[in-house]
Write a protein that holds these residues in place. Structure first.
Motif, PDB file in Angstrom:
ATOM      1  N   VAL A 278       0.857  -1.186   0.000  1.00  0.00           N
ATOM      2  CA  VAL A 278       0.000   0.000   0.000  1.00  0.00           C
ATOM      3  C   VAL A 278       0.894   1.236   0.000  1.00  0.00           C
ATOM      4  N   PRO A 279       0.919   2.011  -1.086  1.00  0.00           N
ATOM      5  CA  PRO A 279       1.743   3.221  -1.106  1.00  0.00           C
ATOM      6  C   PRO A 279       1.251   4.250  -0.091  1.00  0.00           C
ATOM      7  N   ILE A 280       2.180   4.878   0.610  1.00  0.00           N
ATOM      8  CA  ILE A 280       1.853   5.911   1.595  1.00  0.00           C
ATOM      9  C   ILE A 280       2.202   7.266   0.972  1.00  0.00           C
ATOM     10  N   VAL A 281       1.163   8.081   0.734  1.00  0.00           N
ATOM     11  CA  VAL A 281       1.342   9.331  -0.004  1.00  0.00           C
ATOM     12  C   VAL A 281       0.659  10.488   0.734  1.00  0.00           C
ATOM     13  N   PRO A 282       1.335  11.137   1.667  1.00  0.00           N
ATOM     14  CA  PRO A 282       0.790  12.364   2.251  1.00  0.00           C
ATOM     15  C   PRO A 282       0.731  13.473   1.189  1.00  0.00           C
TER      16      PRO A 282
END
Length: 338
Positions: A108-112
């Motif tokens: 799951v990519p974490i993209v703030p």
């Protein structure tokens, strides 16, 4: 018009931090866009929000007490809250490349993300309904590289403006800028999209180089001085401004230390934007630590470097911006007066 002296000493960019890539996407049919900082190997992330009207995504997980340690990209976007949709495109690109937080059931990519408000900046002939979307975020990822990123009227800075407290018709063009600072084995880089309601100053001289203009449009007003004289603003709506950015280092930091880097970076905004961190801005800075330099970090030095890189990148955004014609009149740039 008066000709403010501009001292642009910014060199380098955030990609001087090994392991990072930057990509911009700028709409051709509307002056807006988005910018992405990719960290394919993951980077320890943090955030500090100082403005009272932020537009953000995935900032809670960056709290040092929360689980996820690393992020894989940070998105900066125009389009106000609509622009947060561009982060979905960044996630799609990362997913296609197998980059993300391993869950046991897939990565799951974490993209703030953070956005700025550029909706009023419309050129004659622009399609005002266009905002950065998932396809825009994906395109920014496709354009990403470790080359020095473009600056000025591109990406998240495409529709940025500054000095708006007395109305957009008296404002000037903002933009996005880069800088990096090196001391010993450490590098701290910054990418800043400046869309402040306040003026932008050269921190070396204290001189306003872009911001609100006088009623005749021929010289700089100095917003803070005008307010202290008792002049009234047009009271723009909260959240219609905002300076956002990413500060990164090659140092090995934990989340609490990265948070301190983001906190200190805001000192750079305070040196170059006046007034900063207002109730009408959503000023938000992210911090990334790639950990490619493994020696014990000198956090005191790194925080000083972060503030300096942020200040330089903010001035670079203004120096690289170019004036534009909008439906509300001309937004001149600092270089138009130089």
């Amino acid at each position: 018009m008066t000709s403010p002296k501009i001292v642009n000493t910014a060199t380098g960019s955030i990609v001087d931090v090994l392991g990072l890539q930057v990509g911009h996407f700028t709409h051709s049919q509307r002056l807006t866009g988005c910018s992405v900082v990719l960290a394919p190997q993951g980077a320890v992330g943090a955030v500090d929000v100082r403005g009272a009207a932020p537009g953000t995504r995935e900032t809670d997980l960056l709290d040092p007490s929360n689980l996820v340690e690393k992020v894989h990209a940070v998105l900066l976007s125009g389009g106000s809250a609509f622009g947060l949709d561009a982060a979905s495109g960044v996630m799609r690109w990362l997913d296609e490349h197998g980059i993300g937080f391993e869950t046991g059931y897939g990565r799951v990519p974490i993209v703030p993300a953070a956005v700025l408000f550029d909706l009023p900046v419309v050129r004659p002939g622009d399609q005002a309904h266009i905002r950065p979307d998932a396809d825009a975020g994906y395109a920014a990822c496709q354009a990403a590289s470790n080359k020095t990123p473009a600056a000025g009227n591109v990406g998240a800075g495409a529709g940025a403006s500054v000095g708006k407290l007395f109305g957009l018709n008296r404002a000037m063009k903002g933009g996005i800028g880069n800088a990096s600072v090196r001391v010993g084995p450490w590098v701290v880089g910054a990418l800043v999209a400046c869309n402040a309601i306040g003026d932008v100053l050269d921190p070396a001289t204290g001189q306003v180089i872009a911001g609100a203009r006088t009623a005749d449009g021929q010289s700089l007003l100095d917003t803070q001085a005008a307010l202290l004289r008792g002049e009234r603003s047009t009271r723009p709506m909260p959240g219609t401004n905002t300076t956002i950015g990413v500060i990164a280092t090659n140092a090995t930091l934990n989340k609490a230390q990265a948070k301190r880097l983001a906190v200190s970076a805001h000192d750079g905004l305070a040196r170059t934007i006046r007034p900063a961190h207002t109730t009408l801005d959503g000023d938000t800075l992210f911090a990334l630590a790639t950990g490619t330099e493994t020696s014990a970090p000198d956090l005191m030095l790194l925080t000083v470097m972060a503030a300096e890189a942020t200040a330089l990148a903010t001035v670079n955004a203004i120096c690289q911006a170019r004036g534009i014609e909008t439906n509300l009149g001309v937004l001149p740039s600092a270089t138009d007066w130089h």
